[in-house]
Enzyme design. Sequence first.
Site, PDB file in Angstrom:
ATOM      1  N   PRO A  39       9.830 -21.205  28.898  1.00 35.64           N
ATOM      2  CA  PRO A  39      10.742 -22.337  28.694  1.00 35.64           C
ATOM      3  C   PRO A  39      10.907 -22.707  27.221  1.00 35.64           C
ATOM      4  O   PRO A  39       9.935 -22.780  26.465  1.00 35.64           O
ATOM      5  CB  PRO A  39      10.074 -23.471  29.477  1.00 35.64           C
ATOM      6  CG  PRO A  39       9.295 -22.772  30.547  1.00 35.64           C
ATOM      7  CD  PRO A  39       8.804 -21.507  29.913  1.00 35.64           C
ATOM      8  N   CYS A  40      12.159 -22.967  26.842  1.00 32.58           N
ATOM      9  CA  CYS A  40      12.469 -23.249  25.432  1.00 32.58           C
ATOM     10  C   CYS A  40      12.679 -24.729  25.151  1.00 32.58           C
ATOM     11  O   CYS A  40      12.858 -25.116  23.993  1.00 32.58           O
ATOM     12  CB  CYS A  40      13.723 -22.476  25.008  1.00 32.58           C
ATOM     13  SG  CYS A  40      15.244 -23.053  25.821  1.00 32.58           S
ATOM     14  N   GLN A  41      12.629 -25.581  26.191  1.00 35.86           N
ATOM     15  CA  GLN A  41      13.056 -26.974  26.009  1.00 35.86           C
ATOM     16  C   GLN A  41      12.289 -27.706  24.911  1.00 35.86           C
ATOM     17  O   GLN A  41      12.861 -28.525  24.180  1.00 35.86           O
ATOM     18  CB  GLN A  41      12.913 -27.748  27.329  1.00 35.86           C
ATOM     19  CG  GLN A  41      13.927 -27.357  28.381  1.00 35.86           C
ATOM     20  CD  GLN A  41      13.406 -26.253  29.293  1.00 35.86           C
ATOM     21  OE1 GLN A  41      12.525 -25.492  28.911  1.00 35.86           O
ATOM     22  NE2 GLN A  41      13.942 -26.170  30.495  1.00 35.86           N
TER      23      GLN A  41
ATOM     24  N   LEU B 213      10.986 -26.330  22.312  1.00 37.44           N
ATOM     25  CA  LEU B 213      11.069 -25.588  21.056  1.00 37.44           C
ATOM     26  C   LEU B 213      12.474 -25.541  20.480  1.00 37.44           C
ATOM     27  O   LEU B 213      12.665 -25.078  19.357  1.00 37.44           O
ATOM     28  CB  LEU B 213      10.575 -24.147  21.263  1.00 37.44           C
ATOM     29  CG  LEU B 213       9.126 -23.982  21.703  1.00 37.44           C
ATOM     30  CD1 LEU B 213       8.856 -22.531  22.072  1.00 37.44           C
ATOM     31  CD2 LEU B 213       8.174 -24.432  20.603  1.00 37.44           C
ATOM     32  N   SER B 214      13.458 -26.006  21.231  1.00 38.28           N
ATOM     33  CA  SER B 214      14.845 -25.883  20.793  1.00 38.28           C
ATOM     34  C   SER B 214      15.259 -27.075  19.939  1.00 38.28           C
ATOM     35  O   SER B 214      14.676 -28.157  20.015  1.00 38.28           O
ATOM     36  CB  SER B 214      15.779 -25.760  22.002  1.00 38.28           C
ATOM     37  OG  SER B 214      15.846 -26.977  22.705  1.00 38.28           O
TER      38      SER B 214
END
Length: 389
Positions: A68-70, A72-73
């Site tokens: 999951p990138c949430q 880190l974005s």
Amino acid sequence: MKVVSLFSGIGGIELGLHQSGHTTEIFCEVDPLAKAVLSKNFPGVKIEDDINEIRELPSCDLVAAGFPCQDLSQAGGKEGIDGSRSGLVKKLFELIEKKEHANRPPWILIENVPYMLRLNRGKAMSYLTSVLSELGYTWAYRTVDARCFGLPQRRHRVILLASLFEDPKDVIFSQDHSEPDLDGKPSVVDHSNYYGFYWTEGLRGVGWAREAVPPIKCGSSVGIASPPAVWSPYEDIVGTINIRDAERLQGFPEDWTNITTETGKDIKEGARWRLVGNAVSVRVSKWIGENLSQPKGSISDFEGELVTKTWPSAAWGYGDKKYKVPVSKWVANTEQIAISEFLNHPLKPLSARALNGFLGRAARCTNVNYSDEFINSLERCKDRQLQKV
């Protein structure tokens, strides 16, 4: 290679690996809609629900983890690698650590957003590479723009490949091409081109792309779709792309996410945008799969400048060594398909409200110089929409 897929999403990594001759033994995905997409498109492959429930990593040749990138974005909460969602990647390393060295997966493929190289001074990448080194892996990563494969969507992602016994540089750094200047600026337009942009932005940036669209996003946290818009100066029209074209821009066949939910209802379009926006580009993973099957060798040993304070767009390392790699984001140079030629479905005209909101933000913008032709065309589009009311 036999692949174990964690954080599978809708199978972007796995579809590309399948297209290059590899097979997925098991998926792990907690999202019910994403699981339904996997069941539809990969019939017969087992799907685990939650990585926290996996007690032992199945035997395989490669573990794929587009975690999951949430956190880190740039658009997310920016909690970083310790966030509740992006931090789930730590479970992957716990499962690997349980295995004897010789029984650990020979290859690990990790994908995420480039912002993690900068967020908290690159803490996420520092964590990933240090743990991989502690587990005995040599690693290499590279920021790749999926547009280099010809599809008209600008999309940068970090591809991190680690190997227990072989050299990942032979896969990741086997090709390099100069990056063309494709997009231009909003201040200069050509009547013969289509232009993609974010209609939900405009105040600080717009994601301007000539004959392409900016990165497809997953929409809002409440499932409201925010597809990119496309403007045609010649036709004097502006509208959002169709979800089926968005699937194709990610390398999937049309209607990949067109499923029936557990309640027997058709999936909502906003949910499809979320799934597609979170997906890994199929063309990127196909390139990786092809290079895994037939490694071409690294174009250099890249044992020059060491990584020090900041993480570059590409690097490799082992043990306590970390080397910068001076390569571009273009791993291929496939002929570009213009978005005007790519779209199979008509644009959905932006509403007067949407256009009014964008135009208001653009008028207050101080760091983007929009051409008068662009602004005037959008004003005319807004007036035509108001006349329909």
